[in-house]
Each structure stands twice: as C-alpha cells, then as structure tokens.
Design an enzyme around this catalytic site. Structure first.
Site, PDB file in Angstrom:
ATOM      1  NE  ARG A 134      46.755  75.686   0.434  1.00  0.00           N
ATOM      2  CZ  ARG A 134      45.931  74.800  -0.095  1.00  0.00           C
ATOM      3  NH1 ARG A 134      45.715  74.810  -1.391  1.00  0.00           N
ATOM      4  NH2 ARG A 134      45.341  73.921   0.680  1.00  0.00           N
ATOM      5  CD1 TRP A 135      42.093  83.690   3.499  1.00  0.00           C
ATOM      6  CD2 TRP A 135      43.240  84.161   5.375  1.00  0.00           C
ATOM      7  NE1 TRP A 135      41.619  84.891   3.995  1.00  0.00           N
ATOM      8  CE2 TRP A 135      42.302  85.198   5.140  1.00  0.00           C
ATOM      9  CE3 TRP A 135      44.071  84.242   6.486  1.00  0.00           C
ATOM     10  CZ2 TRP A 135      42.179  86.288   6.001  1.00  0.00           C
ATOM     11  CZ3 TRP A 135      43.957  85.339   7.332  1.00  0.00           C
ATOM     12  CH2 TRP A 135      43.017  86.349   7.075  1.00  0.00           C
ATOM     13  CD  GLU A 154      46.254  60.886   8.585  1.00  0.00           C
ATOM     14  OE1 GLU A 154      45.268  61.642   8.713  1.00  0.00           O
ATOM     15  OE2 GLU A 154      46.168  59.644   8.635  1.00  0.00           O
ATOM     16  NE  ARG A 203      41.387  68.774   0.656  1.00  0.00           N
ATOM     17  CZ  ARG A 203      42.210  67.866   1.134  1.00  0.00           C
ATOM     18  NH1 ARG A 203      41.920  66.602   0.998  1.00  0.00           N
ATOM     19  NH2 ARG A 203      43.338  68.202   1.727  1.00  0.00           N
ATOM     20  NE  ARG A 219      48.862  70.468   9.431  1.00  0.00           N
ATOM     21  CZ  ARG A 219      48.100  71.283   8.725  1.00  0.00           C
ATOM     22  NH1 ARG A 219      47.875  72.504   9.154  1.00  0.00           N
ATOM     23  NH2 ARG A 219      47.561  70.899   7.597  1.00  0.00           N
ATOM     24  CG  LEU A 223      23.283  71.536  12.430  1.00  0.00           C
ATOM     25  CD1 LEU A 223      23.127  70.915  11.039  1.00  0.00           C
ATOM     26  CD2 LEU A 223      23.990  72.892  12.281  1.00  0.00           C
ATOM     27  CD  GLU A 275      26.395  63.707  -6.571  1.00  0.00           C
ATOM     28  OE1 GLU A 275      27.172  64.333  -7.312  1.00  0.00           O
ATOM     29  OE2 GLU A 275      25.869  62.623  -6.895  1.00  0.00           O
ATOM     30  CG  HIS A 294      44.881  77.220  11.971  1.00  0.00           C
ATOM     31  ND1 HIS A 294      44.489  76.445  10.907  1.00  0.00           N
ATOM     32  CD2 HIS A 294      46.189  76.911  12.194  1.00  0.00           C
ATOM     33  CE1 HIS A 294      45.513  75.689  10.510  1.00  0.00           C
ATOM     34  NE2 HIS A 294      46.560  75.965  11.268  1.00  0.00           N
ATOM     35  CG  ASP A 297      43.131  71.961   2.472  1.00  0.00           C
ATOM     36  OD1 ASP A 297      43.951  72.418   3.302  1.00  0.00           O
ATOM     37  OD2 ASP A 297      43.470  71.242   1.523  1.00  0.00           O
ATOM     38  N   GLY A 298      43.023  75.116   3.511  1.00  0.00           N
ATOM     39  CA  GLY A 298      43.544  76.363   2.942  1.00  0.00           C
ATOM     40  C   GLY A 298      43.811  77.460   3.961  1.00  0.00           C
ATOM     41  CG  ASN A 299      42.382  77.298   7.994  1.00  0.00           C
ATOM     42  OD1 ASN A 299      41.492  77.610   7.226  1.00  0.00           O
ATOM     43  ND2 ASN A 299      42.136  76.657   9.139  1.00  0.00           N
TER      44      ASN A 299
HETATM   45  C1  FPP Z   1      43.487  73.000   7.114  1.00  0.00           C
HETATM   46  O1  FPP Z   1      44.194  74.103   6.584  1.00  0.00           O
HETATM   47  C2  FPP Z   1      42.843  73.300   8.390  1.00  0.00           C
HETATM   48  C3  FPP Z   1      43.116  72.689   9.600  1.00  0.00           C
HETATM   49  C4  FPP Z   1      44.108  71.606   9.712  1.00  0.00           C
HETATM   50  C5  FPP Z   1      42.467  73.088  10.857  1.00  0.00           C
HETATM   51  C6  FPP Z   1      41.037  73.498  10.763  1.00  0.00           C
HETATM   52  C7  FPP Z   1      40.671  74.155  12.054  1.00  0.00           C
HETATM   53  C8  FPP Z   1      39.906  75.252  12.195  1.00  0.00           C
HETATM   54  C9  FPP Z   1      39.234  75.928  11.058  1.00  0.00           C
HETATM   55  C10 FPP Z   1      39.723  75.884  13.539  1.00  0.00           C
HETATM   56  C11 FPP Z   1      38.963  75.157  14.601  1.00  0.00           C
HETATM   57  C12 FPP Z   1      37.779  74.398  14.180  1.00  0.00           C
HETATM   58  C13 FPP Z   1      36.636  74.257  14.926  1.00  0.00           C
HETATM   59  C14 FPP Z   1      35.610  73.276  14.461  1.00  0.00           C
HETATM   60  C15 FPP Z   1      36.374  75.025  16.143  1.00  0.00           C
HETATM   61  P1  FPP Z   1      45.746  73.982   6.375  1.00  0.00           P
HETATM   62  O2  FPP Z   1      46.429  74.494   7.574  1.00  0.00           O
HETATM   63  O3  FPP Z   1      46.107  72.568   6.004  1.00  0.00           O
HETATM   64  O4  FPP Z   1      45.936  74.935   5.140  1.00  0.00           O
HETATM   65  P2  FPP Z   1      47.062  74.840   4.007  1.00  0.00           P
HETATM   66  O5  FPP Z   1      46.817  73.555   3.257  1.00  0.00           O
HETATM   67  O6  FPP Z   1      46.787  76.052   3.186  1.00  0.00           O
HETATM   68  O7  FPP Z   1      48.394  74.879   4.705  1.00  0.00           O
END
Ligand code: FPP
Length: 236
Positions: free
Chosen positions: A20-21, A63, A184, A67, A127, A203, A33, A16-18
């Site tokens: 916001r990053w 869900e 998370r 988006r 793995l 945990e 992402h 989580d947090g892409n």
């Molecule tokens: C949540 O951050 C992240 C996602 C919904 C997508 C995760 C996908 C990837 C990291 C890329 C592809 C993955 C693989 C396994 C190849 P958010 O967008 O909800 O962040 P926010 O809460 O800050 O808006």
C-alpha cells in the site's frame, strides 16, 4: 526516554503495508519492500536502545509463497542481500539472529545465507532478533504435536508428560520467552497465523501507519502505549 518506564522484554511485529505504501507513492510493490527494510533497521536500533531483549519480525509467512513468483523472488533476494550487508553491524551491536519457520522450501543459496547469519551472530548478547521466515503458527504447532507423538511412540516420554511446557519446548521458539507486545502496522487487526500459541497474554497494538513509515519515533510511541497497559493475566 524515562528510565523507569516499563519495557517489554519481547516485542513481535507483523510488518504490514509495504504494498500500500508503494501504491500510495506510485511505485512498484518491490519498492515498498525496499523501503520496509529501512524500518527493519530503525526498529532493531530502537529496540536495542530501549533495552528490549527479543525482537521478532514476521518477514515471510508460509502463505506468502502464494504471491506472484517475481514478488517471492524479489523478497528472497532482498532478504539475502540485507542479511549479508547487515551482518557486520549486527555483530558490532551484539545482536544475535535466530530464524523461526520451515527450512525445507528455500533454495540452497537462501538456506546458506540463513545458516551463515545465525552462525556469525551467535555471540550477540544484547538483543535477540528473531526472523520469522516461511513461518506459520499452525504448521509450527502441528509439527510440535508430531515431534511429541513420535517421542511418545518411541517410549521416550509418556502421554501425561505432554504439558504446556513440553509443547512450548517443541516449537520453533523453544527457549524464547513469549512476546509481551505484538504490533501490526497498517491498521489491520488480526494475527494472520503469527505466534498463536505464544501470543496468549500478549498486549496488542494496531497503529494505522504503513510499515515503511514505522521508524524509531513510531517504535518509541508504541513502547509508550505498552507502558500504559495494565497486564492482569486473567487475575483481578
Ligand atoms: C507485508 O506488506 C510485508 C511483507 C510480506 C514482507 C516484509 C519484508 C520486508 C520488510 C523486507 C525484508 C525483511 C527483513 C527482516 C530483512 P504487504 O506486501 O503485505 O503490504 P500490503 O498489505 O500493503 O500489500
């Protein structure tokens, strides 16, 4: 790293947090992402290096279809590109990929990519990387209930045969041990429809760091945190 340290067999991560990053760095969400993919690669390496046997990543929730279409399309594209590019290295590193989640809402092209990566990495024994893609836990549990009800109605099993094991064996995660440790990122403290049945005794760890900043060092730090936890499974 201390060899005698307790290592979780199964680590599951809500990435989580892409968004916001990206916002923090003045970039469009998509860039968050893309940066998140670097963390995916780093965590796969760190998990394998530490002897973790199963790593589950919540890549796209049921869900997430809600988006904007351009973000969904971008995520699908990124996912397929990443999976295609990484397959040779995953094979080389003996990583087996398994997908959990629905398969009926993707385009034929996306499904072809998913099937290919599962097929081509099937021999991996170091793995198991479990990608939760169009996954939601309640849907998974309802689906398992439906499967068991159908089998009972067909006379294959009796209602009293529906044990905890029978339910576990009917989930997408059949044959995969329950997660020991759920992480998370981004400071949010909830499961958001992720592995609700399987998380019974896991945990939990909620670091503040945003997913694109969660690299090998952060993964190692998380394992240190796990090693310090006492797991009692309801016993004294
Ligand atoms: C949540 O951050 C992240 C996602 C919904 C997508 C995760 C996908 C990837 C990291 C890329 C592809 C993955 C693989 C396994 C190849 P958010 O967008 O909800 O962040 P926010 O809460 O800050 O808006």
């Amino acid at each position: 790293m201390n060899e005698s340290k307790r290592i979780p067999a199964h680590v599951a991560i809500i990435m989580d947090g892409n968004g916001r990053w990206a916002e923090k760095h003045g970039k469009p969400r998509y860039e968050g992402h893309i940066e998140g993919v670097k963390s995916v690669k780093a965590c796969i390496k760190a998990a394998a290096r530490n002897g973790v046997r199963y790593l589950t990543l919540y890549a796209f929730s049921g869900e997430n279809w809600g988006r904007p279409a351009e973000e969904v399309d971008a995520l699908m594209g990124l996912f397929c590109q990443c999976v295609t590019e990484q397959t040779p290295e995953l094979i080389e590193e003996r990583v087996r990929v398994r997908l959990i989640g629905r398969r009926d809402r993707f385009s034929e092209q996306v499904n072809a990519h998913l099937e290919r990566i599962e097929r081509e990495t099937a021999g991996g024994d170091r793995l198991t990387l479990i990608l939760a893609f169009d996954y939601s836990s309640r849907e998974e549990i309802a689906r398992a209930a439906r499967v068991l009800a159908e089998r009972a109605a067909a006379g294959e099993i009796r209602p009293e045969d529906i044990s905890e094991k029978a339910v576990s064996d009917s989930l997408y995660t059949a044959g995969i041990p329950d997660p020991d440790f759920i992480i998370r990122t981004s400071g949010e403290c909830r499961l958001s429809n992720f592995l609700l049945w399987q998380a019974s005794y896991a945990e939990m760890y909620f670091p503040q760091v945003l997913w694109p900043d969660f690299g090998q060092e952060e993964f190692d730090k998380a394992l240190e945190e796990y090693a310090g936890r006492e797991r009692r499974y309801g016993r004294l």
